[in-house]
Write an enzyme that holds these catalytic residues in place. Structure first.
Site, PDB file in Angstrom:
ATOM      1  N   ASP A 121       0.620  14.835  -4.335  1.00 50.33           N
ATOM      2  CA  ASP A 121      -0.281  15.154  -3.666  1.00 50.33           C
ATOM      3  C   ASP A 121      -1.425  16.106  -4.227  1.00 50.33           C
ATOM      4  OD1 ASP A 121       0.521  13.840  -1.347  1.00 50.33           O
ATOM      5  OD2 ASP A 121       1.354  15.541  -0.353  1.00 50.33           O
ATOM      6  N   LYS A 168       0.728  -1.111   0.271  1.00 53.25           N
ATOM      7  CA  LYS A 168      -0.197  -0.144  -0.093  1.00 53.25           C
ATOM      8  C   LYS A 168       0.936   1.105  -0.003  1.00 53.25           C
ATOM      9  CE  LYS A 168      -0.378   0.392   4.886  1.00 53.25           C
ATOM     10  NZ  LYS A 168      -0.980   0.853   6.261  1.00 53.25           N
ATOM     11  N   SER A 197      -9.656   2.552  -2.667  1.00 50.64           N
ATOM     12  CA  SER A 197      -8.975   3.630  -2.074  1.00 50.64           C
ATOM     13  C   SER A 197      -9.494   4.917  -2.873  1.00 50.64           C
ATOM     14  CB  SER A 197      -7.675   3.658  -2.214  1.00 50.64           C
ATOM     15  OG  SER A 197      -7.038   4.902  -2.044  1.00 50.64           O
ATOM     16  N   LYS A 203      -5.411  -0.485  -7.541  1.00 49.96           N
ATOM     17  CA  LYS A 203      -6.754  -0.440  -7.009  1.00 49.96           C
ATOM     18  C   LYS A 203      -7.724  -0.354  -8.068  1.00 49.96           C
ATOM     19  CE  LYS A 203      -5.572  -1.137  -2.769  1.00 49.96           C
ATOM     20  NZ  LYS A 203      -5.983  -2.374  -2.146  1.00 49.96           N
ATOM     21  N   TYR A 211       0.650   2.028  -7.194  1.00 47.02           N
ATOM     22  CA  TYR A 211      -0.150   1.426  -6.239  1.00 47.02           C
ATOM     23  C   TYR A 211      -1.644   1.754  -6.703  1.00 47.02           C
ATOM     24  CZ  TYR A 211      -3.132   1.729  -2.120  1.00 47.02           C
ATOM     25  OH  TYR A 211      -4.110   1.653  -1.207  1.00 47.02           O
ATOM     26  N   PHE A 265     -11.290   6.686   2.483  1.00 43.97           N
ATOM     27  CA  PHE A 265     -10.579   8.116   2.453  1.00 43.97           C
ATOM     28  C   PHE A 265      -9.308   7.666   3.281  1.00 43.97           C
ATOM     29  CE2 PHE A 265     -12.619  10.698  -0.551  1.00 43.97           C
ATOM     30  CZ  PHE A 265     -13.386   9.898  -1.010  1.00 43.97           C
TER      31      PHE A 265
HETATM   32  P1  NAD Z   1      -1.604  -3.195   6.202  1.00 41.96           P
HETATM   33  O1  NAD Z   1      -0.380  -3.377   5.453  1.00 41.96           O
HETATM   34  O2  NAD Z   1      -1.599  -2.815   7.818  1.00 41.96           O
HETATM   35  O3  NAD Z   1      -2.373  -4.482   5.936  1.00 41.96           O
HETATM   36  C1  NAD Z   1      -2.313  -5.491   4.802  1.00 41.96           C
HETATM   37  C2  NAD Z   1      -2.094  -6.889   5.452  1.00 41.96           C
HETATM   38  O4  NAD Z   1      -1.998  -7.648   4.199  1.00 41.96           O
HETATM   39  C3  NAD Z   1      -0.796  -6.935   6.095  1.00 41.96           C
HETATM   40  O5  NAD Z   1      -1.098  -7.460   7.268  1.00 41.96           O
HETATM   41  C4  NAD Z   1      -0.115  -7.680   5.249  1.00 41.96           C
HETATM   42  O6  NAD Z   1       0.935  -8.522   5.947  1.00 41.96           O
HETATM   43  C5  NAD Z   1      -0.894  -8.504   4.308  1.00 41.96           C
HETATM   44  N1  NAD Z   1      -0.230  -8.856   2.913  1.00 41.96           N
HETATM   45  C6  NAD Z   1      -0.150  -8.166   2.246  1.00 41.96           C
HETATM   46  N2  NAD Z   1       0.080  -8.945   0.917  1.00 41.96           N
HETATM   47  C7  NAD Z   1      -0.488 -10.061   0.961  1.00 41.96           C
HETATM   48  C8  NAD Z   1      -0.484 -11.190   0.413  1.00 41.96           C
HETATM   49  N3  NAD Z   1      -0.325 -11.156  -0.923  1.00 41.96           N
HETATM   50  N4  NAD Z   1      -0.900 -12.330   0.996  1.00 41.96           N
HETATM   51  C9  NAD Z   1      -1.392 -12.252   2.328  1.00 41.96           C
HETATM   52  N5  NAD Z   1      -1.272 -11.023   3.250  1.00 41.96           N
HETATM   53  C10 NAD Z   1      -0.535 -10.079   2.674  1.00 41.96           C
HETATM   54  O7  NAD Z   1      -2.590  -2.116   5.570  1.00 41.96           O
HETATM   55  P2  NAD Z   1      -3.920  -1.257   5.792  1.00 41.96           P
HETATM   56  O8  NAD Z   1      -3.668   0.032   6.206  1.00 41.96           O
HETATM   57  O9  NAD Z   1      -4.502  -2.428   6.788  1.00 41.96           O
HETATM   58  O10 NAD Z   1      -4.690  -1.517   4.394  1.00 41.96           O
HETATM   59  C11 NAD Z   1      -5.376  -2.516   4.123  1.00 41.96           C
HETATM   60  C12 NAD Z   1      -6.081  -2.355   2.717  1.00 41.96           C
HETATM   61  O11 NAD Z   1      -6.722  -1.342   2.347  1.00 41.96           O
HETATM   62  C13 NAD Z   1      -4.812  -2.605   1.739  1.00 41.96           C
HETATM   63  O12 NAD Z   1      -5.495  -2.985   0.340  1.00 41.96           O
HETATM   64  C14 NAD Z   1      -4.759  -0.966   1.314  1.00 41.96           C
HETATM   65  O13 NAD Z   1      -4.380  -1.041   0.144  1.00 41.96           O
HETATM   66  C15 NAD Z   1      -6.140  -0.506   1.714  1.00 41.96           C
HETATM   67  N6  NAD Z   1      -6.258   0.911   1.979  1.00 41.96           N
HETATM   68  C16 NAD Z   1      -5.532   1.514   2.883  1.00 41.96           C
HETATM   69  C17 NAD Z   1      -5.564   2.818   3.244  1.00 41.96           C
HETATM   70  C18 NAD Z   1      -4.616   3.312   4.316  1.00 41.96           C
HETATM   71  O14 NAD Z   1      -4.578   4.487   4.324  1.00 41.96           O
HETATM   72  N7  NAD Z   1      -4.230   2.649   5.260  1.00 41.96           N
HETATM   73  C19 NAD Z   1      -6.425   3.476   2.549  1.00 41.96           C
HETATM   74  C20 NAD Z   1      -7.123   3.206   1.270  1.00 41.96           C
HETATM   75  C21 NAD Z   1      -7.015   1.668   0.997  1.00 41.96           C
HETATM   76  C1  WQD Z   2      -2.248  13.545   4.422  1.00 43.10           C
HETATM   77  C2  WQD Z   2      -1.841  14.970   4.145  1.00 43.10           C
HETATM   78  C3  WQD Z   2       0.189  15.281   3.100  1.00 43.10           C
HETATM   79  C4  WQD Z   2       2.898  13.280   5.831  1.00 43.10           C
HETATM   80  C5  WQD Z   2      -2.205   8.380   1.297  1.00 43.10           C
HETATM   81  C6  WQD Z   2      -2.254   7.415  -0.050  1.00 43.10           C
HETATM   82  C7  WQD Z   2      -3.718   7.018  -0.301  1.00 43.10           C
HETATM   83  C8  WQD Z   2      -4.315   6.192   1.088  1.00 43.10           C
HETATM   84  C9  WQD Z   2      -4.033   7.047   2.165  1.00 43.10           C
HETATM   85  C10 WQD Z   2      -3.880   3.954   0.440  1.00 43.10           C
HETATM   86  C11 WQD Z   2      -1.307  15.422   2.935  1.00 43.10           C
HETATM   87  C12 WQD Z   2       0.198  15.790   4.333  1.00 43.10           C
HETATM   88  C13 WQD Z   2       1.663  13.853   5.201  1.00 43.10           C
HETATM   89  C14 WQD Z   2       3.821  14.258   6.266  1.00 43.10           C
HETATM   90  C15 WQD Z   2       2.415  16.065   5.749  1.00 43.10           C
HETATM   91  N1  WQD Z   2      -3.554   5.002   1.103  1.00 43.10           N
HETATM   92  N2  WQD Z   2       1.531  15.285   5.081  1.00 43.10           N
HETATM   93  N3  WQD Z   2       3.679  15.706   6.086  1.00 43.10           N
HETATM   94  O1  WQD Z   2      -1.536  11.262   0.727  1.00 43.10           O
HETATM   95  O2  WQD Z   2      -3.789  11.511   1.558  1.00 43.10           O
HETATM   96  O3  WQD Z   2      -2.794   9.545   1.287  1.00 43.10           O
HETATM   97  O4  WQD Z   2      -2.536   7.440   2.158  1.00 43.10           O
HETATM   98  O5  WQD Z   2      -4.824   3.788  -0.438  1.00 43.10           O
HETATM   99  O6  WQD Z   2      -3.759   6.365  -1.553  1.00 43.10           O
HETATM  100  O7  WQD Z   2      -1.906   8.407  -1.117  1.00 43.10           O
HETATM  101  O8  WQD Z   2      -2.228  10.610   2.923  1.00 43.10           O
HETATM  102  O9  WQD Z   2      -1.317  10.553   5.438  1.00 43.10           O
HETATM  103  O10 WQD Z   2       0.262  10.525   3.244  1.00 43.10           O
HETATM  104  O11 WQD Z   2      -1.074  12.712   3.908  1.00 43.10           O
HETATM  105  O12 WQD Z   2       2.193  17.278   5.474  1.00 43.10           O
HETATM  106  O13 WQD Z   2       5.023  13.800   6.933  1.00 43.10           O
HETATM  107  O14 WQD Z   2      -0.782  15.050   5.013  1.00 43.10           O
HETATM  108  O15 WQD Z   2       0.852  16.253   2.103  1.00 43.10           O
HETATM  109  O16 WQD Z   2      -1.943  16.588   2.750  1.00 43.10           O
HETATM  110  P1  WQD Z   2      -2.620  10.871   1.532  1.00 43.10           P
HETATM  111  P2  WQD Z   2      -1.101  11.163   3.948  1.00 43.10           P
END
Ligand code: NAD
Ligand code: WQD
Length: 338
Positions: free
Chosen positions: A294, A84, A124, A152, A148, A177
């Protein structure tokens, strides 16, 4: 209900596994622990008073997945597993395509083979990019600007094609979000490896003294205070959104997309202020140049999820910061302290 949760040891997966157990569901977690610790599941079990089943395996491992479906016979799947980190995905794009697309193929094939027709997928808000103005509704134009995000976006299209070929399939695509916060117990939370990419873990580590100061990426955006605004959502609200989606898909096949957000934009400086209030600690920061890639502002129109899922986010920014601080204070080095 019997729910197979891929990536269930991770940040969002562990909170959702806990919510599923607390709601009385049976859970099997399949996680390769590439970005997680089994300690998260031990703590989930302690909080729930029930232990989720766990198989340590890559979701791309067909034999392991086959055995998991054979033994557990899930009614539904939640697919969190995936890599991610946006920046990392530009360095090792093939790994991102292999892990994120490959795991989805193996999973969909195992579901078909084992007569499982319901899946909720972690998408996402990154798919909205800057192609239109927020608040984003689910029918806003989508695309991606990095590997990435492309995984998605591609997986969304793959799921739509799978539904077109098999109208009995029920697919819920949840566009998250910005998930932040932690369980209110302070026992489970986000445990990033290395230097955090995301704002909240970084702020928390500055407050904890692990990092000197926050770099605020840009103060010249067209937002009220010039810093970027995002729709931060408490991870526990996100977890309940998954339960609501699973329920909805029980009586509704087809392909459905729901935004999971609050609908409220919050700036970087507002987050700093809220975290200082929650923690009582000053967070030193410096204004730095904008971070490549960003967007100025991203927030949801959550009306479709509110109406169709009967779900809405309830936690405030202050609660999100207080819960992040509680988790960080009790576990300064994450699960490594256990
Ligand atoms: P995370 O990395 O904490 O959790 C992902 C988990 O999947 C981990 O435990 C990792 O060990 C496991 N994993 C990864 N690839 C694998 C594979 N091929 N087989 C088995 N296990 C695997 O991340 P998270 O923040 O909990 O995110 C969960 C999901 O949500 C992800 O798909 C991420 O892209 C999506 N997402 C996260 C965010 C965010 O900001 N955290 C935002 C939007 C979408
Ligand atoms: C948030 C705000 C930065 C760090 C990312 C991925 C997105 C999703 C969520 C998975 C922005 C600012 C950040 C720092 C800063 N993940 N910032 N100083 O970029 O909105 O989203 O995570 O799907 O795909 O792109 O989240 O938490 O990185 O940033 O000023 O050290 O904080 O510029 O405005 P973002 P973020």
């Amino acid at each position: 209900m019997r729910v197979l949760v891929t990536g269930g040891a991770g940040y969002i997966g562990s909170h959702t596994t806990l919510a599923l157990l607390q709601a009385g569901h049976e859970v099997l977690v399949v996680d390769d622990l590439s970005n997680a610790s089994e300690e998260s599941l031990r703590r989930v079990a302690a909080l729930a008073g029930r232990t989720p089943a766990f198989i340590q395996a890559n979701v791309r491992d067909e034999a392991a997945l086959d055995a998991a479906f054979e033994g557990f016979t899930p009614d539904a799947v939640i697919h969190f597993a995936g890599w991610k980190a946006v920046g990392e995905s530009t360095q090792i794009p093939l790994t991102y395509y292999r892990e994120n697309l490959g795991s989805t193929f193996t999973l969909l094939e195992a579901m078909a083979k084992h007569d499982c027709h319901r899946i909720v997928f972690s998408s996402s808000a990154t798919v909205y990019g800057e192609m239109s103005e927020p608040p984003f509704t689910e029918d806003a134009p989508t695309g991606a600007t990095n590997p990435y995000g492309r995984t998605k976006h591609m997986i969304e299209q793959i799921l739509a094609d799978a539904v077109a070929a098999d109208p009995g399939l029920a697919v819920g695509v949840l566009r998250y979000f910005n998930p932040i916060g932690a369980h209110s117990s302070g026992r489970i939370g986000e445990d990033p490896k290395g230097i955090p990419n995301n704002l909240l873990p970084f702020v928390a580590q500055v407050a904890a003294g692990r990092r000197d100061k926050l770099m605020v990426f840009g103060d010249d955006y067209p937002t009220p205070d010039g810093t970027g605004t995002r729709d931060y959502i408490h991870v526990v609200d996100l977890a309940t959104g998954h339960l609501a989606a699973l329920d909805k898909l029980a009586d509704r096949s087809g392909y459905h997309v729901w935004n999971l957000g609050t609908g409220r934009p919050t700036s970087v400086l507002e987050i700093v202020g809220a975290f200082e209030k929650a923690s009582g600690i000053t967070v030193p920061y410096e204004i730095a140049p904008r971070r490549a890639g960003d967007v100025a502002s991203s927030y949801a129109h959550p009306g479709k999820a509110n109406a169709e899922l009967g779900w809405s986010a309830t936690h405030t920014i202050d609660e999100m910061c207080a819960d992040t601080f509680r988790w960080q204070s009790a576990n300064p080095n994450g699960y490594a302290d256990a």
